[in-house]
Motif scaffolding. Structure first.
Motif, PDB file in Angstrom:
ATOM      1  N   GLY A 115       1.046  -0.839   0.083  1.00  0.00           N
ATOM      2  CA  GLY A 115      -0.570  -0.201   0.213  1.00  0.00           C
ATOM      3  C   GLY A 115       1.186   1.256  -0.107  1.00  0.00           C
ATOM      4  N   THR A 116       1.884   1.139   1.034  1.00  0.00           N
ATOM      5  CA  THR A 116       3.186   2.729   0.631  1.00  0.00           C
ATOM      6  C   THR A 116       3.655   2.988  -0.204  1.00  0.00           C
ATOM      7  OG1 THR A 116       3.032   1.592   2.526  1.00  0.00           O
ATOM      8  CG2 THR A 116       5.198   3.434   1.781  1.00  0.00           C
ATOM      9  N   THR A 117       3.833   1.698  -0.810  1.00  0.00           N
ATOM     10  CA  THR A 117       4.662   1.896  -2.647  1.00  0.00           C
ATOM     11  C   THR A 117       3.435   1.555  -3.495  1.00  0.00           C
ATOM     12  OG1 THR A 117       4.928  -0.992  -2.532  1.00  0.00           O
ATOM     13  CG2 THR A 117       6.480   1.073  -1.677  1.00  0.00           C
ATOM     14  N   GLY A 118       2.007   2.100  -3.188  1.00  0.00           N
ATOM     15  CA  GLY A 118       1.711   1.994  -4.640  1.00  0.00           C
ATOM     16  C   GLY A 118       0.885   1.354  -5.684  1.00  0.00           C
ATOM     17  N   ASP A 119       1.538  -0.124  -4.728  1.00  0.00           N
ATOM     18  CA  ASP A 119       0.860  -1.400  -4.951  1.00  0.00           C
ATOM     19  C   ASP A 119      -0.631  -1.642  -4.771  1.00  0.00           C
ATOM     20  OD1 ASP A 119      -0.188  -3.235  -6.077  1.00  0.00           O
ATOM     21  OD2 ASP A 119       2.155  -4.673  -6.569  1.00  0.00           O
ATOM     22  N   SER A 120      -2.149  -0.603  -4.968  1.00  0.00           N
ATOM     23  CA  SER A 120      -3.102  -1.133  -3.609  1.00  0.00           C
ATOM     24  C   SER A 120      -3.425  -2.048  -4.535  1.00  0.00           C
ATOM     25  CB  SER A 120      -3.869  -0.172  -4.405  1.00  0.00           C
ATOM     26  OG  SER A 120      -3.720   1.156  -3.861  1.00  0.00           O
ATOM     27  N   GLU A 121      -3.600  -2.750  -5.988  1.00  0.00           N
ATOM     28  CA  GLU A 121      -4.448  -4.061  -5.368  1.00  0.00           C
ATOM     29  C   GLU A 121      -4.163  -5.257  -4.620  1.00  0.00           C
ATOM     30  OE1 GLU A 121      -7.679  -4.695  -6.777  1.00  0.00           O
ATOM     31  OE2 GLU A 121      -7.610  -2.194  -7.066  1.00  0.00           O
ATOM     32  N   ARG A 122      -2.596  -5.351  -4.794  1.00  0.00           N
ATOM     33  CA  ARG A 122      -1.955  -6.214  -3.960  1.00  0.00           C
ATOM     34  C   ARG A 122      -1.817  -6.083  -2.426  1.00  0.00           C
ATOM     35  NH1 ARG A 122       3.880  -7.090  -6.938  1.00  0.00           N
ATOM     36  NH2 ARG A 122       3.886  -9.522  -5.957  1.00  0.00           N
ATOM     37  N   ALA A 123      -2.523  -4.820  -2.494  1.00  0.00           N
ATOM     38  CA  ALA A 123      -2.074  -4.471  -0.125  1.00  0.00           C
ATOM     39  C   ALA A 123      -3.273  -5.101  -0.410  1.00  0.00           C
ATOM     40  CB  ALA A 123      -2.317  -3.656  -0.372  1.00  0.00           C
ATOM     41  N   LEU A 124      -4.484  -4.721  -1.098  1.00  0.00           N
ATOM     42  CA  LEU A 124      -6.203  -4.778  -0.832  1.00  0.00           C
ATOM     43  C   LEU A 124      -5.991  -6.184  -0.373  1.00  0.00           C
ATOM     44  CD1 LEU A 124      -8.847  -3.720  -0.391  1.00  0.00           C
ATOM     45  CD2 LEU A 124      -8.954  -3.693  -2.338  1.00  0.00           C
ATOM     46  N   GLU A 125      -5.711  -7.190  -1.773  1.00  0.00           N
ATOM     47  CA  GLU A 125      -5.809  -9.160  -1.693  1.00  0.00           C
ATOM     48  C   GLU A 125      -5.186  -9.005  -0.463  1.00  0.00           C
ATOM     49  OE1 GLU A 125      -4.315 -12.667  -4.227  1.00  0.00           O
ATOM     50  OE2 GLU A 125      -3.455 -10.900  -4.830  1.00  0.00           O
ATOM     51  N   LEU A 126      -3.918  -8.929  -0.033  1.00  0.00           N
ATOM     52  CA  LEU A 126      -3.491  -9.108   1.157  1.00  0.00           C
ATOM     53  C   LEU A 126      -4.810  -8.888   2.511  1.00  0.00           C
ATOM     54  CD1 LEU A 126      -0.246  -8.753   1.004  1.00  0.00           C
ATOM     55  CD2 LEU A 126      -0.920 -11.362   1.281  1.00  0.00           C
ATOM     56  N   TYR A 127      -4.782  -7.518   2.903  1.00  0.00           N
ATOM     57  CA  TYR A 127      -5.678  -7.080   3.631  1.00  0.00           C
ATOM     58  C   TYR A 127      -7.126  -7.605   3.819  1.00  0.00           C
ATOM     59  CZ  TYR A 127      -3.179  -3.255   5.337  1.00  0.00           C
ATOM     60  OH  TYR A 127      -1.311  -2.831   5.929  1.00  0.00           O
ATOM     61  N   LEU A 128      -7.511  -8.603   2.615  1.00  0.00           N
ATOM     62  CA  LEU A 128      -8.924  -9.148   2.792  1.00  0.00           C
ATOM     63  C   LEU A 128      -9.305 -10.410   3.267  1.00  0.00           C
ATOM     64  CD1 LEU A 128     -10.567  -7.663  -0.773  1.00  0.00           C
ATOM     65  CD2 LEU A 128     -11.560  -7.307   1.469  1.00  0.00           C
ATOM     66  N   GLY A 129      -7.554 -10.797   3.268  1.00  0.00           N
ATOM     67  CA  GLY A 129      -7.274 -11.994   3.336  1.00  0.00           C
ATOM     68  C   GLY A 129      -7.396 -12.445   4.488  1.00  0.00           C
ATOM     69  N   LEU A 130      -6.860 -11.270   5.216  1.00  0.00           N
ATOM     70  CA  LEU A 130      -6.368 -11.404   6.821  1.00  0.00           C
ATOM     71  C   LEU A 130      -7.125 -10.984   7.408  1.00  0.00           C
ATOM     72  CD1 LEU A 130      -3.665  -9.244   6.517  1.00  0.00           C
ATOM     73  CD2 LEU A 130      -3.331 -11.170   7.799  1.00  0.00           C
ATOM     74  N   ALA A 131      -8.647 -10.754   6.653  1.00  0.00           N
ATOM     75  CA  ALA A 131      -9.915 -10.359   7.553  1.00  0.00           C
ATOM     76  C   ALA A 131     -10.961 -11.120   7.466  1.00  0.00           C
ATOM     77  CB  ALA A 131     -10.421  -8.359   7.176  1.00  0.00           C
ATOM     78  N   SER A 132     -10.739 -12.394   6.720  1.00  0.00           N
ATOM     79  CA  SER A 132     -11.868 -13.081   6.691  1.00  0.00           C
ATOM     80  C   SER A 132     -11.525 -13.791   8.003  1.00  0.00           C
ATOM     81  CB  SER A 132     -11.394 -13.994   5.119  1.00  0.00           C
ATOM     82  OG  SER A 132      -9.886 -15.147   5.202  1.00  0.00           O
ATOM     83  N   ASP A 133     -10.466 -13.611   8.316  1.00  0.00           N
ATOM     84  CA  ASP A 133      -9.514 -14.904   9.610  1.00  0.00           C
ATOM     85  C   ASP A 133      -9.581 -13.809  10.774  1.00  0.00           C
ATOM     86  OD1 ASP A 133      -9.260 -16.961   7.529  1.00  0.00           O
ATOM     87  OD2 ASP A 133      -7.321 -16.654   7.173  1.00  0.00           O
ATOM     88  N   GLN A 134      -9.729 -12.585  10.539  1.00  0.00           N
ATOM     89  CA  GLN A 134     -10.044 -11.705  11.852  1.00  0.00           C
ATOM     90  C   GLN A 134     -10.748 -11.086  11.339  1.00  0.00           C
ATOM     91  OE1 GLN A 134      -5.715 -10.831  13.268  1.00  0.00           O
ATOM     92  NE2 GLN A 134      -5.188 -11.904  10.898  1.00  0.00           N
ATOM     93  N   GLU A 135     -11.380 -10.319  12.699  1.00  0.00           N
ATOM     94  CA  GLU A 135     -12.300  -9.491  13.003  1.00  0.00           C
ATOM     95  C   GLU A 135     -11.992  -8.577  13.892  1.00  0.00           C
ATOM     96  OE1 GLU A 135     -16.502 -10.426  14.580  1.00  0.00           O
ATOM     97  OE2 GLU A 135     -17.300 -10.580  12.534  1.00  0.00           O
TER      98      GLU A 135
END
Length: 319
Positions: A115-135
């Motif tokens: 996210g910091t280096t501008g690759d929003s889509e890859r950042a989003l993919e990882l965050y969504l994966g984390l959020a699927s297992d954690q609230e």
């Protein structure tokens, strides 16, 4: 200790907790491993002394001897983050992730760096994966921020709302949601979201200024004057604010000056504030002919009027 440093330290503890159960395809001698740990501990000592220049080569030496020493790689990630060298931090974070793609700590650091280096889509993919297992409110906030950056306001709003529902006191998410509400013409919801968080809002100028504007729009004059007084002490001319927040700050200070003058609560304070605005070169000149007209109705301001006229005459192209 910064929030990011705390997050990395927490991630490091998680890695250390599982390190004893992790095996490698490559066999390293006990002497190599022991020596690598010695280099790492020496690097830690330098880092405690805030000397990253001495620590950096020692960390690389530790990893050269024992590439599976993830504590050393985490330390490099943190070192580069402290220097704001995000590209080098990303290189080390990607290596951590490749070593153990299922480790949440390395996923989260990598998502942050994408996210910091501008690759929003890859950042989003990882965050969504984390959020699927954690609230977690912070994960939902980061997802909302990335949706906003990629111009998906509907998804962004839903993520911010989930974050606030998980933790109503999580100020970054509440501020982001409030700013969306204000831009959509809903100041009453801004107040509902932020009024109870005033004590924490000073460190979040976007939310703090949005709350001030919402107070003004809703006609809550005592709250508006009290809050903008606190903000003036914190932000002054707003030179450290981001560009979009600075624009809202200009409007907020101007509205405070008008309220003071219109209610005759303190003509002296109102005039001093107007004068400060111009001395700071705080507002754009465009549109200030109408402000001149307004000021002519406020008593005892010939000096301020003369100063405004002087500024406008020096900037004729901007009228």
């Amino acid at each position: 200790m910064s929030e990011l440093r705390m997050r990395i330290n927490g991630a490091l503890i998680a890695v250390m907790a599982v390190a004893a159960f992790t095996t490698s395809c490559v066999t390293y001698s006990d002497e190599q491993v022991d020596l690598a740990w010695s280099y790492y501990r020496a690097a830690e000592a330098w880092l405690e002394l805030e000397n990253s220049s001495e620590a950096e080569p020692l960390l690389f030496k530790a990893l050269e001897l024992y590439p599976d020493l993830e504590e050393a790689r985490f330390a490099l990630v943190e070192l580069y983050l402290e220097r704001e060298n995000f590209d080098e931090a990303l290189v080390q974070a990607e290596r951590l992730y490749l070593n153990d793609p299922g480790e949440p700590a390395s996923q989260e650091i990598l998502a942050y760096l994408y996210g910091t280096t501008g690759d929003s889509e890859r950042a989003l993919e990882l965050y969504l994966g984390l959020a699927s297992d954690q609230e977690r409110a912070d994960l939902e906030y980061n997802i909302g921020r990335l949706y906003q950056q990629t111009e998906r306001p509907g998804e962004s709003r839903l993520s911010y709302e989930r974050a606030v529902s998980l933790d109503p006191g999580f100020v970054p998410a509440a501020s982001a949601l409030a700013r969306m509400d204000y831009s959509e013409g809903n100041p009453s919801r801004v107040i509902l979201l932020l009024a109870d968080l005033e004590s924490q809002l000073i460190d979040f100028p976007g939310g703090a200024i949005t709350l001030a504007l919402a107070y003004a729009d809703e006609g809550l004059t005592p709250e508006f004057l009290s809050w903008t007084g606190a903000l003036l002490e914190a932000y002054a001319r707003g030179s450290d604010l981001s560009e979009d927040t600075h624009t809202d700050w200009k409007l907020t200070v101007l509205r405070r000056a008008r309220v003071l003058a219109e209610l005759a609560l303190d003509d002296t304070a109102a005039l001093a504030l107007y004068s400060s605005i111009f001395e700071w070169e705080f507002l754009d000149i465009q549109g200030w002919e109408s402000e001149l007209f307004y000021l002519s109705d406020v008593p005892s301001i010939p000096q301020t009027l003369a100063y405004i006229e002087e500024i406008i005459s020096r900037n004729p192209s901007e009228n």
